[in-house]
Design a protein around this motif. Structure first.
Motif, PDB file in Angstrom:
ATOM      1  N   ASP A   5       0.834  -1.408  -0.067  1.00  0.00           N
ATOM      2  CA  ASP A   5      -0.029   0.181  -0.018  1.00  0.00           C
ATOM      3  C   ASP A   5       0.834   1.289   0.134  1.00  0.00           C
ATOM      4  OD1 ASP A   5      -2.220  -1.388   0.273  1.00  0.00           O
ATOM      5  OD2 ASP A   5      -2.428  -1.248   2.612  1.00  0.00           O
ATOM      6  N   SER A   6       0.406   2.594  -0.461  1.00  0.00           N
ATOM      7  CA  SER A   6       1.056   3.387  -0.681  1.00  0.00           C
ATOM      8  C   SER A   6       1.419   3.891   0.790  1.00  0.00           C
ATOM      9  CB  SER A   6       0.418   4.859  -1.166  1.00  0.00           C
ATOM     10  OG  SER A   6       0.948   5.894  -1.306  1.00  0.00           O
ATOM     11  N   GLY A   7       2.797   4.241   1.100  1.00  0.00           N
ATOM     12  CA  GLY A   7       3.374   4.816   2.353  1.00  0.00           C
ATOM     13  C   GLY A   7       3.778   3.551   3.243  1.00  0.00           C
ATOM     14  N   CYS A   8       3.605   2.428   2.896  1.00  0.00           N
ATOM     15  CA  CYS A   8       3.929   1.310   3.796  1.00  0.00           C
ATOM     16  C   CYS A   8       5.499   0.703   3.084  1.00  0.00           C
ATOM     17  CB  CYS A   8       2.980   0.237   3.402  1.00  0.00           C
ATOM     18  SG  CYS A   8       1.347   0.647   4.192  1.00  0.00           S
ATOM     19  N   GLY A   9       6.318   0.691   4.073  1.00  0.00           N
ATOM     20  CA  GLY A   9       7.439   0.023   3.871  1.00  0.00           C
ATOM     21  C   GLY A   9       7.599  -1.625   3.996  1.00  0.00           C
ATOM     22  N   TYR A  10       8.454  -2.112   3.281  1.00  0.00           N
ATOM     23  CA  TYR A  10       8.424  -3.505   3.564  1.00  0.00           C
ATOM     24  C   TYR A  10      10.040  -4.117   3.550  1.00  0.00           C
ATOM     25  CZ  TYR A  10       8.850  -4.038  -1.425  1.00  0.00           C
ATOM     26  OH  TYR A  10       9.125  -3.909  -2.613  1.00  0.00           O
ATOM     27  N   THR A  11      10.085  -5.271   4.122  1.00  0.00           N
ATOM     28  CA  THR A  11      11.483  -5.833   4.042  1.00  0.00           C
ATOM     29  C   THR A  11      11.298  -7.409   3.672  1.00  0.00           C
ATOM     30  OG1 THR A  11      12.530  -4.719   5.826  1.00  0.00           O
ATOM     31  CG2 THR A  11      13.756  -6.635   5.147  1.00  0.00           C
ATOM     32  N   VAL A  12      12.192  -7.988   2.399  1.00  0.00           N
ATOM     33  CA  VAL A  12      12.036  -9.103   2.090  1.00  0.00           C
ATOM     34  C   VAL A  12      13.270  -9.762   2.174  1.00  0.00           C
ATOM     35  CG1 VAL A  12      11.594 -10.641   0.070  1.00  0.00           C
ATOM     36  CG2 VAL A  12      10.384  -8.530   0.163  1.00  0.00           C
ATOM     37  N   GLU A  31       8.444  -8.569   5.725  1.00  0.00           N
ATOM     38  CA  GLU A  31       8.039  -7.736   7.290  1.00  0.00           C
ATOM     39  C   GLU A  31       7.379  -6.645   6.766  1.00  0.00           C
ATOM     40  OE1 GLU A  31      11.525  -7.432   9.612  1.00  0.00           O
ATOM     41  OE2 GLU A  31      12.018  -9.535   9.405  1.00  0.00           O
ATOM     42  N   ALA A  32       6.201  -6.240   7.259  1.00  0.00           N
ATOM     43  CA  ALA A  32       5.557  -5.032   6.858  1.00  0.00           C
ATOM     44  C   ALA A  32       4.756  -4.579   8.222  1.00  0.00           C
ATOM     45  CB  ALA A  32       4.639  -5.106   5.613  1.00  0.00           C
ATOM     46  N   ALA A  35      -0.816  -3.093   9.293  1.00  0.00           N
ATOM     47  CA  ALA A  35      -2.082  -2.582   8.697  1.00  0.00           C
ATOM     48  C   ALA A  35      -1.689  -2.364   7.054  1.00  0.00           C
ATOM     49  CB  ALA A  35      -2.454  -1.153   9.078  1.00  0.00           C
ATOM     50  N   CYS A  36      -0.603  -2.815   6.751  1.00  0.00           N
ATOM     51  CA  CYS A  36      -0.168  -2.729   5.351  1.00  0.00           C
ATOM     52  C   CYS A  36      -0.351  -4.001   4.450  1.00  0.00           C
ATOM     53  CB  CYS A  36       1.345  -2.438   5.227  1.00  0.00           C
ATOM     54  SG  CYS A  36       1.665  -0.401   5.848  1.00  0.00           S
ATOM     55  N   ALA A  37      -1.075  -4.110   3.581  1.00  0.00           N
ATOM     56  CA  ALA A  37      -1.313  -5.070   2.453  1.00  0.00           C
ATOM     57  C   ALA A  37      -0.287  -5.090   1.441  1.00  0.00           C
ATOM     58  CB  ALA A  37      -2.547  -4.928   1.683  1.00  0.00           C
ATOM     59  N   TRP A  38       0.212  -6.285   1.234  1.00  0.00           N
ATOM     60  CA  TRP A  38       1.384  -6.421   0.022  1.00  0.00           C
ATOM     61  C   TRP A  38       0.898  -7.540  -0.869  1.00  0.00           C
ATOM     62  CZ3 TRP A  38       2.581 -11.716   0.367  1.00  0.00           C
ATOM     63  CH2 TRP A  38       2.526 -12.159   1.404  1.00  0.00           C
ATOM     64  N   THR A  39       1.417  -7.469  -2.100  1.00  0.00           N
ATOM     65  CA  THR A  39       1.225  -8.398  -3.098  1.00  0.00           C
ATOM     66  C   THR A  39       2.457  -8.796  -3.922  1.00  0.00           C
ATOM     67  OG1 THR A  39      -0.969  -7.166  -3.486  1.00  0.00           O
ATOM     68  CG2 THR A  39      -0.130  -8.581  -5.383  1.00  0.00           C
ATOM     69  N   VAL A  40       2.777 -10.070  -4.214  1.00  0.00           N
ATOM     70  CA  VAL A  40       3.722 -10.632  -5.037  1.00  0.00           C
ATOM     71  C   VAL A  40       3.459 -10.063  -6.424  1.00  0.00           C
ATOM     72  CG1 VAL A  40       5.028 -12.532  -5.664  1.00  0.00           C
ATOM     73  CG2 VAL A  40       4.188 -12.367  -3.511  1.00  0.00           C
ATOM     74  N   GLY A  41       4.408  -9.596  -7.083  1.00  0.00           N
ATOM     75  CA  GLY A  41       4.185  -9.198  -8.367  1.00  0.00           C
ATOM     76  C   GLY A  41       4.080 -10.329  -9.392  1.00  0.00           C
ATOM     77  N   THR A  42       4.064  -9.987 -10.506  1.00  0.00           N
ATOM     78  CA  THR A  42       3.186 -11.135 -11.393  1.00  0.00           C
ATOM     79  C   THR A  42       4.741 -11.994 -11.876  1.00  0.00           C
ATOM     80  OG1 THR A  42       1.708  -9.843 -12.463  1.00  0.00           O
ATOM     81  CG2 THR A  42       2.259 -11.984 -13.642  1.00  0.00           C
ATOM     82  N   GLY A  56       0.570  -6.980   6.530  1.00  0.00           N
ATOM     83  CA  GLY A  56       1.419  -7.437   7.710  1.00  0.00           C
ATOM     84  C   GLY A  56       2.749  -8.454   7.508  1.00  0.00           C
ATOM     85  N   ASN A  57       3.206  -8.836   8.276  1.00  0.00           N
ATOM     86  CA  ASN A  57       4.346  -9.864   8.305  1.00  0.00           C
ATOM     87  C   ASN A  57       3.707 -11.113   7.608  1.00  0.00           C
ATOM     88  OD1 ASN A  57       6.137  -8.095   9.571  1.00  0.00           O
ATOM     89  ND2 ASN A  57       5.875  -8.982  11.371  1.00  0.00           N
ATOM     90  N   GLY A  58       4.644 -11.670   6.808  1.00  0.00           N
ATOM     91  CA  GLY A  58       4.136 -13.204   6.244  1.00  0.00           C
ATOM     92  C   GLY A  58       5.267 -14.012   5.740  1.00  0.00           C
ATOM     93  N   THR A  59       4.943 -15.287   5.354  1.00  0.00           N
ATOM     94  CA  THR A  59       5.847 -16.049   4.746  1.00  0.00           C
ATOM     95  C   THR A  59       5.401 -16.351   3.352  1.00  0.00           C
ATOM     96  OG1 THR A  59       6.849 -16.722   6.943  1.00  0.00           O
ATOM     97  CG2 THR A  59       7.271 -18.126   5.052  1.00  0.00           C
ATOM     98  N   VAL A  60       6.164 -16.303   2.548  1.00  0.00           N
ATOM     99  CA  VAL A  60       5.618 -16.759   1.041  1.00  0.00           C
ATOM    100  C   VAL A  60       6.554 -17.799   0.634  1.00  0.00           C
ATOM    101  CG1 VAL A  60       5.581 -15.990  -1.420  1.00  0.00           C
ATOM    102  CG2 VAL A  60       5.045 -14.458   0.555  1.00  0.00           C
ATOM    103  N   THR A  61       5.980 -19.086   0.189  1.00  0.00           N
ATOM    104  CA  THR A  61       6.588 -20.330  -0.369  1.00  0.00           C
ATOM    105  C   THR A  61       6.708 -19.959  -1.835  1.00  0.00           C
ATOM    106  OG1 THR A  61       5.836 -21.592   1.346  1.00  0.00           O
ATOM    107  CG2 THR A  61       6.568 -22.647  -0.784  1.00  0.00           C
ATOM    108  N   ILE A  62       8.008 -20.026  -2.556  1.00  0.00           N
ATOM    109  CA  ILE A  62       7.943 -19.613  -3.765  1.00  0.00           C
ATOM    110  C   ILE A  62       8.547 -21.263  -4.342  1.00  0.00           C
ATOM    111  CG2 ILE A  62       9.241 -18.782  -5.816  1.00  0.00           C
ATOM    112  CD1 ILE A  62       9.786 -16.333  -3.869  1.00  0.00           C
ATOM    113  N   ALA A  63       7.474 -21.952  -5.294  1.00  0.00           N
ATOM    114  CA  ALA A  63       7.726 -23.008  -6.008  1.00  0.00           C
ATOM    115  C   ALA A  63       8.102 -22.815  -7.265  1.00  0.00           C
ATOM    116  CB  ALA A  63       6.620 -23.938  -5.722  1.00  0.00           C
ATOM    117  N   ALA A  64       9.027 -23.605  -7.820  1.00  0.00           N
ATOM    118  CA  ALA A  64       9.617 -23.603  -9.246  1.00  0.00           C
ATOM    119  C   ALA A  64       9.409 -25.003  -9.875  1.00  0.00           C
ATOM    120  CB  ALA A  64      11.062 -23.155  -9.431  1.00  0.00           C
TER     121      ALA A  64
END
Length: 70
Positions: A5-12, A31-32, A35-42, A56-64
């Motif tokens: 979201d606009s104005g939200c910082g994050y760390t991956v 880490e966000a 109240a900040c929503a995040w989206t993985v790009g396409t 907010g904070n989350g863990t994303v599994t990336i499968a190839a």
């Protein structure tokens, strides 16, 4: 790539991953502020992020998928 979201910082973490040609998966931590929503790009079709969105904070599994040409 992650957007927030606009104005939200994050760390991956980690910022760089390596996946084997035979097909594999790894996890990244986002880490966000709570109240900040995040989206993985396409990503390309052979990369599957789960979940692709969060708040907010989350863990994303990336499968190839396996690289048949490797």
């Amino acid at each position: 790539m992650v957007t927030t979201d606009s104005g939200c910082g994050y760390t991956v973490t980690p910022t760089l991953v390596s996946l084997g040609a035979g097909g594999s998966s790894t996890q990244v931590t986002i880490e966000a502020p709570a109240a900040c929503a995040w989206t993985v790009g396409t990503p390309p079709a052979w990369l599957i992020p789960t979940p692709a969105t969060g708040t907010g904070n989350g863990t994303v599994t990336i499968a190839a998928d396996a690289n048949a040409g490797a």
